[in-house]
Design a protein around this motif. Structure first.
Motif, PDB file in Angstrom:
ATOM      1  N   UNK A 313     -15.243  25.632  -4.193  1.00  0.00           N
ATOM      2  CA  UNK A 313     -14.870  24.418  -4.930  1.00  0.00           C
ATOM      3  C   UNK A 313     -14.663  24.737  -6.405  1.00  0.00           C
ATOM      4  N   UNK A 314     -15.526  25.592  -6.941  1.00  0.00           N
ATOM      5  CA  UNK A 314     -15.398  25.982  -8.352  1.00  0.00           C
ATOM      6  C   UNK A 314     -14.086  26.725  -8.597  1.00  0.00           C
ATOM      7  N   UNK A 315     -13.727  27.625  -7.687  1.00  0.00           N
ATOM      8  CA  UNK A 315     -12.470  28.364  -7.840  1.00  0.00           C
ATOM      9  C   UNK A 315     -11.268  27.443  -7.719  1.00  0.00           C
ATOM     10  N   UNK A 316     -11.331  26.493  -6.780  1.00  0.00           N
ATOM     11  CA  UNK A 316     -10.225  25.550  -6.622  1.00  0.00           C
ATOM     12  C   UNK A 316     -10.044  24.694  -7.874  1.00  0.00           C
ATOM     13  N   UNK A 317     -11.147  24.285  -8.478  1.00  0.00           N
ATOM     14  CA  UNK A 317     -11.041  23.459  -9.678  1.00  0.00           C
ATOM     15  C   UNK A 317     -10.379  24.218 -10.817  1.00  0.00           C
ATOM     16  N   UNK A 332     -11.761  18.848  -6.790  1.00  0.00           N
ATOM     17  CA  UNK A 332     -12.576  20.052  -6.556  1.00  0.00           C
ATOM     18  C   UNK A 332     -13.802  20.067  -7.455  1.00  0.00           C
ATOM     19  N   UNK A 333     -13.632  19.633  -8.705  1.00  0.00           N
ATOM     20  CA  UNK A 333     -14.790  19.552  -9.596  1.00  0.00           C
ATOM     21  C   UNK A 333     -15.825  18.569  -9.062  1.00  0.00           C
ATOM     22  N   UNK A 334     -15.353  17.431  -8.547  1.00  0.00           N
ATOM     23  CA  UNK A 334     -16.273  16.438  -7.978  1.00  0.00           C
ATOM     24  C   UNK A 334     -16.988  16.997  -6.755  1.00  0.00           C
ATOM     25  N   UNK A 335     -16.274  17.733  -5.911  1.00  0.00           N
ATOM     26  CA  UNK A 335     -16.900  18.346  -4.728  1.00  0.00           C
ATOM     27  C   UNK A 335     -17.968  19.344  -5.154  1.00  0.00           C
ATOM     28  N   UNK A 336     -17.662  20.140  -6.166  1.00  0.00           N
ATOM     29  CA  UNK A 336     -18.652  21.096  -6.658  1.00  0.00           C
ATOM     30  C   UNK A 336     -19.914  20.424  -7.149  1.00  0.00           C
ATOM     31  N   UNK A 337     -19.777  19.255  -7.803  1.00  0.00           N
ATOM     32  CA  UNK A 337     -20.966  18.531  -8.273  1.00  0.00           C
ATOM     33  C   UNK A 337     -21.792  18.010  -7.097  1.00  0.00           C
ATOM     34  N   UNK A 342     -30.002  18.557  -6.821  1.00  0.00           N
ATOM     35  CA  UNK A 342     -30.486  17.923  -5.592  1.00  0.00           C
ATOM     36  C   UNK A 342     -29.491  16.930  -5.011  1.00  0.00           C
ATOM     37  N   UNK A 343     -28.245  16.906  -5.529  1.00  0.00           N
ATOM     38  CA  UNK A 343     -27.269  15.928  -5.060  1.00  0.00           C
ATOM     39  C   UNK A 343     -26.941  16.134  -3.592  1.00  0.00           C
ATOM     40  N   UNK A 344     -26.836  17.409  -3.162  1.00  0.00           N
ATOM     41  CA  UNK A 344     -26.445  17.677  -1.787  1.00  0.00           C
ATOM     42  C   UNK A 344     -27.560  17.244  -0.834  1.00  0.00           C
ATOM     43  N   UNK A 349     -23.358  12.944   2.835  1.00  0.00           N
ATOM     44  CA  UNK A 349     -22.318  13.656   3.579  1.00  0.00           C
ATOM     45  C   UNK A 349     -21.023  12.860   3.636  1.00  0.00           C
ATOM     46  N   UNK A 350     -21.127  11.536   3.696  1.00  0.00           N
ATOM     47  CA  UNK A 350     -19.926  10.701   3.769  1.00  0.00           C
ATOM     48  C   UNK A 350     -19.073  10.808   2.515  1.00  0.00           C
ATOM     49  N   UNK A 351     -19.727  10.749   1.349  1.00  0.00           N
ATOM     50  CA  UNK A 351     -18.978  10.862   0.095  1.00  0.00           C
ATOM     51  C   UNK A 351     -18.319  12.244  -0.021  1.00  0.00           C
ATOM     52  N   UNK A 352     -19.058  13.296   0.362  1.00  0.00           N
ATOM     53  CA  UNK A 352     -18.504  14.645   0.278  1.00  0.00           C
ATOM     54  C   UNK A 352     -17.324  14.802   1.235  1.00  0.00           C
ATOM     55  N   UNK A 353     -17.444  14.254   2.441  1.00  0.00           N
ATOM     56  CA  UNK A 353     -16.364  14.345   3.421  1.00  0.00           C
ATOM     57  C   UNK A 353     -15.114  13.616   2.915  1.00  0.00           C
ATOM     58  N   UNK A 354     -15.301  12.466   2.274  1.00  0.00           N
ATOM     59  CA  UNK A 354     -14.167  11.709   1.747  1.00  0.00           C
ATOM     60  C   UNK A 354     -13.454  12.501   0.652  1.00  0.00           C
ATOM     61  N   UNK A 355     -14.218  13.177  -0.191  1.00  0.00           N
ATOM     62  CA  UNK A 355     -13.608  13.972  -1.245  1.00  0.00           C
ATOM     63  C   UNK A 355     -12.817  15.151  -0.671  1.00  0.00           C
ATOM     64  N   UNK A 356     -13.366  15.825   0.321  1.00  0.00           N
ATOM     65  CA  UNK A 356     -12.664  16.956   0.938  1.00  0.00           C
ATOM     66  C   UNK A 356     -11.385  16.476   1.617  1.00  0.00           C
ATOM     67  N   UNK A 357     -11.460  15.313   2.290  1.00  0.00           N
ATOM     68  CA  UNK A 357     -10.262  14.765   2.936  1.00  0.00           C
ATOM     69  C   UNK A 357      -9.196  14.406   1.896  1.00  0.00           C
ATOM     70  N   UNK A 358      -9.634  13.824   0.780  1.00  0.00           N
ATOM     71  CA  UNK A 358      -8.684  13.476  -0.285  1.00  0.00           C
ATOM     72  C   UNK A 358      -8.050  14.729  -0.873  1.00  0.00           C
ATOM     73  N   UNK A 359      -8.836  15.795  -1.004  1.00  0.00           N
ATOM     74  CA  UNK A 359      -8.312  17.044  -1.527  1.00  0.00           C
ATOM     75  C   UNK A 359      -7.275  17.637  -0.573  1.00  0.00           C
TER      76      UNK A 359
END
Length: 533
Positions: A313-317, A332-337, A342-344, A349-359
């Motif tokens: 994610x960091x490399x993609x950003x 990608x920056x949002x996914x990395x965060x 302790x965010x992960x 998981x739902x928010x992370x999945x939505x971000x990956x799908x949007x990407x």
């Protein structure tokens, strides 16, 4: 001109700062030696004024530390200790001059002007460009012996250009030179001051003193080339006709205003072609993100997979913005965060999945014209005070050989630099394994080193520390190219000895300007250090 004042006497420091500001200097004030060291690492000062009796790190120790770090700006020591032995200690520590308190403000000002003139080859204290002249002793500006009335910032801006007549200054660099840390405005302020300064110069008859170098910044206008000699009158007297009529073969063919290719379409096609080349390895980085989402939903996300996904994610950003996907870089920056403790957690998981799908959906679009797309020639705008536009790369002098070594574990970044740097006359050397750095340094002897922060085995900040402590390579200019924008990370870069940093995704003109400025400054320092014959 920017000055750092380090003195633990707050009342005296305030008085000195006010006086120096009235002399059109930009002054940063700190009250202990450690703060002075941090400030000196964070930006470039034209001169440093040090008291000797400082808390945490005294003036002599700070002076020694700066000189050991190859800090080349003049240093003036201020102290109440006037014994010869104290002066010897201060000068041996690397100070350029020594002033005993109490001293008059006029003497301090004269010492500062003398120190600021030392690196220059000017015999006269006046700074001149054609009919334009600045007297730093009196802060007077004249054009053809006509006195110009400028504001303090306009004066400082013009003085900066006249002291460095060949240098191009971006808005960011101008802000660093002319405003202190507590009062730094936006880049629009620079354009406003440039516009006002040009208006006053034009009113005095100096129409084009300051050039806009589109895509890079501003500089003092180069002197016009000498006019070609007119043909002798006897050559036309024989016929009594103008030259073109005297010789029918010498005809002028009018230029036809034919429609050419649309630069925007060409840039877009270049962006699409570049994206198609790098698309497969970039899309492969989405695999670890999908795996991390699936593992997070099942509650089985391992630390190794989390680190791999966070790294991708960091490399993609850092790379997507350069390939025409600024929104992809933001996602990608949002996914990395979300992937950082302790965010992960499985609840997120739902928010992370939505971000990956949007990407993934974003990367199905065609790219925009990216920042590193080769700039196309374009007509200059009619208003020179408009923000700089991309300009074709300048031609490098044939006798100026430049090598740049880039160390980054992101292969797409390295390949981008391999395509980009040669267009500016730079020989790129790329390295994906930081453990091989010392071997490559010895074999290639680069003029500048580009480092990433996050790399396997050893990070760029630790590498920078090691280089600055190495007797052979501690003077090598180091520029960081990183997706990190956090203030604490940037402070670590400068504390480790970095000369500059550029954030990913980067704009090509900004990166090139910073590379050339650092290399030019380093070569000038080497020239100044050479003993006189």
């Amino acid at each position: 001109m920017r000055i750092l004042l380090v003195d633990d006497d707050e009342l005296l420091a305030q008085r000195l700062a006010e006086f120096l500001a009235s002399q059109h200097y930009v002054v940063d004030v700190v009250f202990d030696g450690e703060a002075g060291w941090s400030y000196a690492q964070a930006t470039t000062y034209d001169l440093i004024v040090l008291d000797i009796n400082l808390p945490k790190l005294n003036g002599v120790q700070l002076c020694q530390k700066l000189r050991q770090a190859r800090y080349s700006s003049p240093i003036l020591l201020l102290t109440a200790q006037g014994d010869s032995s104290d002066k010897v200690v201060g000068l041996d520590a690397g100070a350029d001059d020594y002033l005993v308190k109490p001293c008059t403000l006029t003497e301090l000002s004269a010492r500062i002007r003398a120190l600021l003139r030392r690196p220059s080859t000017l015999v006269s204290p006046l700074l001149q460009a054609g009919d334009l002249s600045i007297n730093p002793n009196t802060c007077e500006v004249t054009y053809q012996d006509q006195l110009l009335v400028l504001s303090p910032k306009e004066y400082s801006l013009l003085e900066l250009f006249l002291r460095h007549p060949q240098r191009i200054f971006s808005s960011t660099v101008i802000l660093e030179h002319l405003w202190n840390f507590d009062d730094t405005p936006g880049e629009e302020t620079v354009r406003t001051h440039i516009k006002r300064l040009r208006r006053k110069l034009k009113a005095a008859g100096a129409n084009t003193i300051i050039d806009t170098v589109y895509g890079m910044g501003y500089r003092l206008q180069a002197p016009p080339p000498p006019a070609a000699p007119s043909p002798p009158a006897r050559e036309t007297a024989a016929t009594g006709l103008p030259p073109t009529a005297a010789n029918p073969r010498e005809t002028t063919i009018p230029e036809l205003d034919l429609p050419g290719p649309d630069p925007k379409d060409e840039a877009r096609q270049a962006a699409i072609a570049l994206w198609e080349k790098f698309k497969p390895p970039i899309l492969n980085r989405l695999i670890s993100l999908d795996q991390a989402v699936a593992a997070l939903r099942s509650g089985e996300l391992s630390e190794a997979l989390r680190q791999t996904a966070a790294g991708d994610a960091h490399k993609l950003s850092g790379s997507l913005g350069m390939f025409g996907f600024p929104e992809g870089s933001r996602l990608s920056q949002a996914i990395g965060r979300w992937l950082r403790p302790p965010t992960v957690s499985s609840e997120n998981a739902g928010q992370l999945e939505a971000l990956v799908a949007a990407l993934r959906q974003e990367l199905q679009k065609l790219p925009q014209s990216p920042a590193e797309t080769p700039p196309l020639p374009a007509a200059a705008p009619t208003d020179p005070d408009q923000p700089p536009e991309p300009d074709p790369p300048p031609r490098r002098p044939p006798d100026l050989s430049i090598k740049v070594l880039a160390v980054d574990d992101d292969v797409t970044i390295l390949e981008t630099l391999q395509m980009l740097l040669p267009r500016w006359g730079i020989e790129p050397i790329t390295l994906s394994n930081p453990l091989q750095l010392w071997e490559v340094l010895a074999s290639e002897v680069p003029d500048l080193l580009i480092l990433d922060v996050d790399m396997p085995d050893i990070n760029g900040i630790d590498l920078c520390h090691l280089i600055r402590n190495d007797d052979l390579w501690n003077g090598l200019p180091i520029l960081f190219l990183t997706a990190h924008r956090e203030p604490q990370i940037i402070l670590k870069l400068y504390s480790a000895g970095a000369d500059d940093y550029v954030a990913k995704p980067f704009a090509e003109p900004e990166l090139m300007t910073r590379i050339f400025n650092r290399i030019e400054r380093n070569r000038l320092l080497q020239t100044w250090r050479k003993p006189s014959p």
